[in-house]
Design an enzyme around this catalytic site. Structure first.
Site, PDB file in Angstrom:
ATOM      1  N   HIS A 172      56.050  70.734  37.688  1.00 42.88           N
ATOM      2  CA  HIS A 172      55.728  71.911  36.884  1.00 42.88           C
ATOM      3  C   HIS A 172      56.708  72.044  35.714  1.00 42.88           C
ATOM      4  O   HIS A 172      56.330  72.436  34.618  1.00 42.88           O
ATOM      5  CB  HIS A 172      55.775  73.175  37.754  1.00 42.88           C
ATOM      6  N   ASP A 223      54.039  79.888  34.322  1.00 42.71           N
ATOM      7  CA  ASP A 223      53.256  78.991  35.166  1.00 42.71           C
ATOM      8  C   ASP A 223      52.222  79.843  35.898  1.00 42.71           C
ATOM      9  O   ASP A 223      52.572  80.865  36.517  1.00 42.71           O
ATOM     10  CB  ASP A 223      54.222  78.335  36.161  1.00 42.71           C
ATOM     11  N   THR A 255      49.481  73.902  35.020  1.00 42.76           N
ATOM     12  CA  THR A 255      50.092  72.562  35.055  1.00 42.76           C
ATOM     13  C   THR A 255      49.166  71.559  35.741  1.00 42.76           C
ATOM     14  O   THR A 255      49.424  70.365  35.703  1.00 42.76           O
ATOM     15  CB  THR A 255      51.447  72.575  35.794  1.00 42.76           C
ATOM     16  N   GLN A 304      60.242  57.006  35.734  1.00 42.96           N
ATOM     17  CA  GLN A 304      58.828  56.610  35.863  1.00 42.96           C
ATOM     18  C   GLN A 304      58.194  56.188  34.534  1.00 42.96           C
ATOM     19  O   GLN A 304      57.459  55.204  34.480  1.00 42.96           O
ATOM     20  CB  GLN A 304      58.025  57.753  36.501  1.00 42.96           C
ATOM     21  N   HIS A 343      50.051  58.790  44.219  1.00 47.04           N
ATOM     22  CA  HIS A 343      49.503  59.895  45.018  1.00 47.04           C
ATOM     23  C   HIS A 343      48.561  60.763  44.166  1.00 47.04           C
ATOM     24  O   HIS A 343      47.972  61.704  44.676  1.00 47.04           O
ATOM     25  CB  HIS A 343      50.644  60.746  45.570  1.00 47.04           C
ATOM     26  N   ASN A 365      50.700  65.088  36.895  1.00 46.19           N
ATOM     27  CA  ASN A 365      51.559  64.474  35.873  1.00 46.19           C
ATOM     28  C   ASN A 365      51.482  62.960  35.929  1.00 46.19           C
ATOM     29  O   ASN A 365      51.345  62.301  34.902  1.00 46.19           O
ATOM     30  CB  ASN A 365      53.011  64.930  36.046  1.00 46.19           C
ATOM     31  N   GLU A 382      50.168  60.697  32.928  1.00 44.07           N
ATOM     32  CA  GLU A 382      51.082  59.690  32.373  1.00 44.07           C
ATOM     33  C   GLU A 382      50.386  58.325  32.361  1.00 44.07           C
ATOM     34  O   GLU A 382      50.431  57.585  31.381  1.00 44.07           O
ATOM     35  CB  GLU A 382      52.393  59.653  33.174  1.00 44.07           C
TER      36      GLU A 382
END
Ligand code: UDX
Length: 458
Positions: A22, A115, A137, A335, A350, A354, A358
């Site tokens: 987040h 958020d 998010t 990452q 998973h 994000n 990405e």
């Protein structure tokens, strides 16, 4: 004092839920605001503030509020339910104190970008006559599903085999987020995701970390009911449009990445040969699943980097740690640098939102191995809608077996279906970049948001 106020368009408090997945996108969005002359104060909880590896973002100040667990945050609470109750009680008070103290120091806030997990922040904003923008998010697809639950347009427990939700493709019950298809399993998280909509009608804007083409149907549908602005994909500029000059840091890390060792290891591997494996910052695998994954990776014969957080290390089979020659196991890695390395072949993920975005932005082929929450729906979209990966299917015990893992890796790394997936990846990567580039819709939407802020703050 007056002079300083006039030097920026507006002062926004940006408040993410205190989790890696987040904070990252809301921080990247904040940088885009700063670029356009907005003053941003990133607000996080005390425990998080203490562990953040980087608090010196160019032109962004960081302030903390209490969630009631200043030493340890969620990990220090008895359960998520207890944490949530405490945070929802203490958070509004401490956010109120922060708003007061900023005003008293001649630095008043004009807008709270919160958020959507924390709807009470909008109530605080409105109490002070401030503007309020909800920031989602997670994907618009997932949020439209949750909104249908909130509105009781989708009945729980699930009783149908198929669901037709506006803007979304037909979904099997098993494609819905885990909080619905395993109804009752995580009452605290269920409450959080469904109650995001409790006061959303009071929000002046709804911001979403996505881009239109990726979720066109659902974005079009939500635009009819919300003042929605799609402002994603929120990646560090250096990995996408490269327009934020001097922006060197690529995010906040709640864990320490072993960047140098990781990149050095990748540097001498053949092009497109390495499988990168990560399950994000929160989810854990069962011992049985960890073992199947370990032998699946070994049996594939491929090079791999596997992020195994400290809390997960004890689940690795001992002989595997001793015998693995082609793998690198790390507690945390950079990452984005891994995803852009030329040795990378594919990402076994998973499907956190994000990680998904990405991979979309960087054109990385995926092996989808969702565990819970929105990841289940993201995996469905990855395989069937965007066609940028294959799903590793679990057996009746909900375990993805080693043969399946080996087969998925082969399918992606070898020609044939792998090539089709790679070509689709390039298409999405270009669309994402165009969206964020100068004149793209994300750029325009952020510009419009800032112009409206400026207009309403004068
Ligand atoms: C959580 C939920 O799991 C996810 O489903 C939801 O969409 C957002 O909140 P998380 O599990 O952490 O997030 O996954 P993800 O959304 O993928 O975010 C992980 C972030 O950590 C990514 O930005 C990724 O680049 C970063 N990361 C991950 C690293 O920098 N290093 C790592 O080793 C692993």
């Amino acid at each position: 004092m007056e002079k300083e106020r006039k030097s920026y368009v507006a002062h926004c408090l940006v408040l993410p839920y205190p989790a890696q997945g987040h904070i990252n996108p809301m921080l990247q969005f904040s940088k885009r605001l700063v670029q356009r002359g907005v003053k941003v104060t990133l607000v996080t909880v005390v425990s998080n503030w203490k562990t953040m590896n980087n608090k010196n973002f160019t032109s962004i100040e960081v302030e903390s509020i209490s969630d009631g667990y200043d030493d340890g945050g969620l990990a220090a609470a008895e359960s998520l339910e207890v944490y949530k109750d405490t945070f929802w009680r203490v958070g509004p008070q401490t956010l109120t104190e922060l708003v007061h103290s900023l005003a008293a120091s001649g630095n008043p806030a004009n807008c709270v970008i919160y958020d959507a997990f924390l709807p009470w922040a909008l109530d605080v904003a409105k109490k002070f006559g401030l503007l309020g923008a909800a920031f989602f998010t997670q994907s618009c697809s997932t949020n439209n599903i949750y909104r249908h639950v909130y509105k009781k347009l989708l009945e729980l427990p699930l009783s149908q085999t198929e669901y037709f939700i506006p803007g979304l493709p037909k979904l099997a019950a098993g494609d819905l987020p885990s909080f619905l298809n395993k109804y009752g399993s995580y009452p605290g998280y269920f409450d959080i995701v469904v109650n995001q909509f409790a006061n959303i009608d009071k929000a002046d804007w709804v911001l979403a970390n996505t881009f239109d083409e990726l979720e066109q149907g659902v974005v079009d549908w939500l635009l009819k009911i919300w003042p929605l602005k799609t402002i994603g994909p929120c990646l560090p500029s250096m990995f996408l449009d490269k327009r934020l000059q001097g922006d060197k840091d690529y995010g906040v890390s709640m864990y320490n990445p072993n960047s140098e060792a990781c990149i050095k290891w990748l540097d001498d591997k053949p092009k497109k040969s390495v499988v990168y494996v990560s399950f994000g910052s929160m989810a854990g695998l069962s011992e049985e699943q960890t073992e199947e994954l370990a032998w699946g990776l070994r049996d594939s014969g491929s090079y791999f980097i596997w992020v195994v957080r400290d809390s997960e290390k004890g689940k690795l089979p001992k002989e595997f740690v001793d015998t693995s020659e082609k793998g690198l196991i790390l507690t945390w890695c950079p990452q984005l640098l891994v995803l852009t390395h030329e040795a990378l072949g594919c990402f076994l993920t998973h499907c956190g939102w994000n990680s998904t975005l990405e991979a979309v932005c960087l054109g990385v082929p995926l092996i989808a191995m969702p565990l819970w929450t929105d990841q289940i729906t993201n995996a469905k979209l990855i395989e069937d809608e965007w066609k940028i990966g294959v799903k590793a299917v679990a057996d009746e015990k909900d375990i993805v077996r080693r043969q399946t893992i080996k087969q998925c890796i082969r399918e992606i790394l070898e020609n044939g279906k792998g090539n089709e997936i790679k070509n689709n990846g390039i298409k999405w990567k270009n669309l994402a970049k165009n969206y964020v580039d100068e004149g793209g819709n994300s750029d325009k939407n952020i510009a419009e948001f800032v112009a409206a802020l400026a207009h309403r703050c004068t």
